[in-house]
Design a protein around this motif. Structure first.
Motif, PDB file in Angstrom:
ATOM      1  N   ALA A  35       0.899  -0.750  -0.095  1.00  0.00           N
ATOM      2  CA  ALA A  35       0.205   0.207  -0.083  1.00  0.00           C
ATOM      3  C   ALA A  35       0.864   1.196  -0.193  1.00  0.00           C
ATOM      4  O   ALA A  35       0.735   2.429  -0.237  1.00  0.00           O
ATOM      5  CB  ALA A  35      -1.089  -0.122   1.615  1.00  0.00           C
ATOM      6  N   ALA A  36       2.126   1.221   0.620  1.00  0.00           N
ATOM      7  CA  ALA A  36       2.801   2.353   1.323  1.00  0.00           C
ATOM      8  C   ALA A  36       3.467   2.440  -0.987  1.00  0.00           C
ATOM      9  O   ALA A  36       3.610   4.273  -1.103  1.00  0.00           O
ATOM     10  CB  ALA A  36       3.933   2.207   1.815  1.00  0.00           C
ATOM     11  N   SER A  37       3.514   1.355  -1.704  1.00  0.00           N
ATOM     12  CA  SER A  37       4.285   1.748  -2.995  1.00  0.00           C
ATOM     13  C   SER A  37       3.392   2.390  -3.777  1.00  0.00           C
ATOM     14  O   SER A  37       3.470   3.185  -4.544  1.00  0.00           O
ATOM     15  CB  SER A  37       4.831   0.452  -3.054  1.00  0.00           C
ATOM     16  N   MET A  38       1.594   1.863  -3.716  1.00  0.00           N
ATOM     17  CA  MET A  38       0.750   2.435  -4.483  1.00  0.00           C
ATOM     18  C   MET A  38       0.079   3.918  -3.706  1.00  0.00           C
ATOM     19  O   MET A  38       0.317   4.143  -5.226  1.00  0.00           O
ATOM     20  CB  MET A  38      -0.748   1.007  -4.099  1.00  0.00           C
ATOM     21  N   ALA A  39       0.824   4.042  -2.853  1.00  0.00           N
ATOM     22  CA  ALA A  39       0.661   5.692  -2.339  1.00  0.00           C
ATOM     23  C   ALA A  39       1.129   6.469  -2.797  1.00  0.00           C
ATOM     24  O   ALA A  39       0.838   7.367  -3.510  1.00  0.00           O
ATOM     25  CB  ALA A  39       0.159   5.362  -1.021  1.00  0.00           C
ATOM     26  N   LEU A  40       2.705   6.075  -3.133  1.00  0.00           N
ATOM     27  CA  LEU A  40       3.454   6.636  -3.549  1.00  0.00           C
ATOM     28  C   LEU A  40       3.325   7.155  -5.315  1.00  0.00           C
ATOM     29  O   LEU A  40       3.362   7.891  -5.626  1.00  0.00           O
ATOM     30  CB  LEU A  40       5.493   5.955  -3.118  1.00  0.00           C
ATOM     31  N   GLY A  41       2.983   5.727  -5.943  1.00  0.00           N
ATOM     32  CA  GLY A  41       2.575   6.262  -7.272  1.00  0.00           C
ATOM     33  C   GLY A  41       1.151   7.089  -7.433  1.00  0.00           C
ATOM     34  O   GLY A  41       2.219   7.497  -8.191  1.00  0.00           O
TER      35      GLY A  41
ATOM     36  N   ILE B 247       4.909   7.279   2.772  1.00  0.00           N
ATOM     37  CA  ILE B 247       6.099   7.393   3.484  1.00  0.00           C
ATOM     38  C   ILE B 247       6.066   6.929   4.748  1.00  0.00           C
ATOM     39  O   ILE B 247       7.634   5.837   5.690  1.00  0.00           O
ATOM     40  CB  ILE B 247       7.197   9.620   3.485  1.00  0.00           C
ATOM     41  N   GLY B 248       5.216   7.045   5.825  1.00  0.00           N
ATOM     42  CA  GLY B 248       5.038   6.615   6.923  1.00  0.00           C
ATOM     43  C   GLY B 248       5.192   5.262   7.231  1.00  0.00           C
ATOM     44  O   GLY B 248       5.268   4.466   8.084  1.00  0.00           O
ATOM     45  N   LEU B 249       4.822   4.655   6.385  1.00  0.00           N
ATOM     46  CA  LEU B 249       4.197   3.315   6.050  1.00  0.00           C
ATOM     47  C   LEU B 249       5.854   2.820   6.294  1.00  0.00           C
ATOM     48  O   LEU B 249       6.155   1.509   6.461  1.00  0.00           O
ATOM     49  CB  LEU B 249       3.222   3.141   4.559  1.00  0.00           C
ATOM     50  N   PHE B 250       6.140   3.415   4.657  1.00  0.00           N
ATOM     51  CA  PHE B 250       7.577   2.865   4.655  1.00  0.00           C
ATOM     52  C   PHE B 250       9.042   3.195   5.929  1.00  0.00           C
ATOM     53  O   PHE B 250       9.692   2.578   6.462  1.00  0.00           O
ATOM     54  CB  PHE B 250       7.915   3.660   3.830  1.00  0.00           C
TER      55      PHE B 250
END
Length: 223
Positions: A49-55, A94-97
């Motif tokens: 989800a973090a990757s998706m959010a950054l995308g 960023i927060g999730l990562f």
């Protein structure tokens, strides 16, 4: 003679304790290993989800920038909610990562050493997470509905800024609803796994690691 037998009995008890310690060690139960697997699956989903959010943040930022560059009332109005969403998506990613690796390590330790505390603390936390998703769904549905109403009103009164802002809100609300629906479902599966783990009432046990020893008390030189 009596003193000798007492000494021999004490020595036998001491040997028994040493034998137990030598053939057993504390280890996780199958239920604890399964709970750890479910926990790690959930947090792998969080990293996805973090990757998706950054995308999404990158895509929203690009789209918002393009809309601003067109320099029309409608495009500038549409850019505002889209760029705002881009900033929020960036913060989420960023927060999730940053926090997920430490969370996984701490929860793995808790599952192994204090499963009851894990159930209480993580179960309560995930219950709160799911409750917040309910509130977010209401908020995102409101954004989506507001966008539809604003677009309709703008079209009726021929106001480009209202049309642009409404379309931007529709885009933001739709993406947010889809993103959070996936996260809500993932959180629900994790909470269900925690509840199943709780129902087993597991705790660390002593697991034999070698052949079962023979125990006896030596009294008077015989077992």
């Amino acid at each position: 003679m009596r003193d000798r037998r007492g000494t021999t009995l004490a020595a036998g008890l001491f040997a028994l304790c040493l034998s137990i310690d030598a053939h057993a060690e504390s280890g996780p139960t199958p239920a604890q290993r399964e709970m750890s697997r479910h926990m790690r699956t959930y947090f792998r989903g969080e990293l996805d989800a973090a990757s998706m959010a950054l995308g999404l943040a990158a895509g929203s930022g690009w789209a918002g920038g393009m809309l601003l560059s067109r320099a029309t009332d409608a495009s500038r109005a549409a850019a505002v909610p889209i760029l705002t969403a881009s900033a929020v998506e960036l913060a989420i990613g960023i927060g999730l990562f940053l926090r997920t690796p430490d969370q996984v390590a701490a929860l793995d330790t808790l599952i192994a050493k204090d499963p009851q505390r894990f159930v209480e603390e993580e179960g309560e936390r995930m219950g709160g997470v799911i409750d917040r998703f309910g509130l977010l769904t209401i908020a995102e549905t409101t954004v989506l509905s507001s966008g539809a109403i604003t677009t309709t009103v703008g079209a009726v009164v021929d106001e480009d800024r209202a049309i642009g802002a409404g379309l931007g809100l529709i885009a933001v609300g739709t993406i947010a609803l889809g993103f959070d629906a996936l996260a809500d479902a993932r959180a629900g599966r994790y909470l269900e796994a925690i509840r199943r783990f709780e129902s087993l009432k597991v705790a660390p046990i002593i697991t034999p690691t070698g052949p079962a020893p023979s125990y006896g008390l030596m009294v008077g030189g015989a077992f």
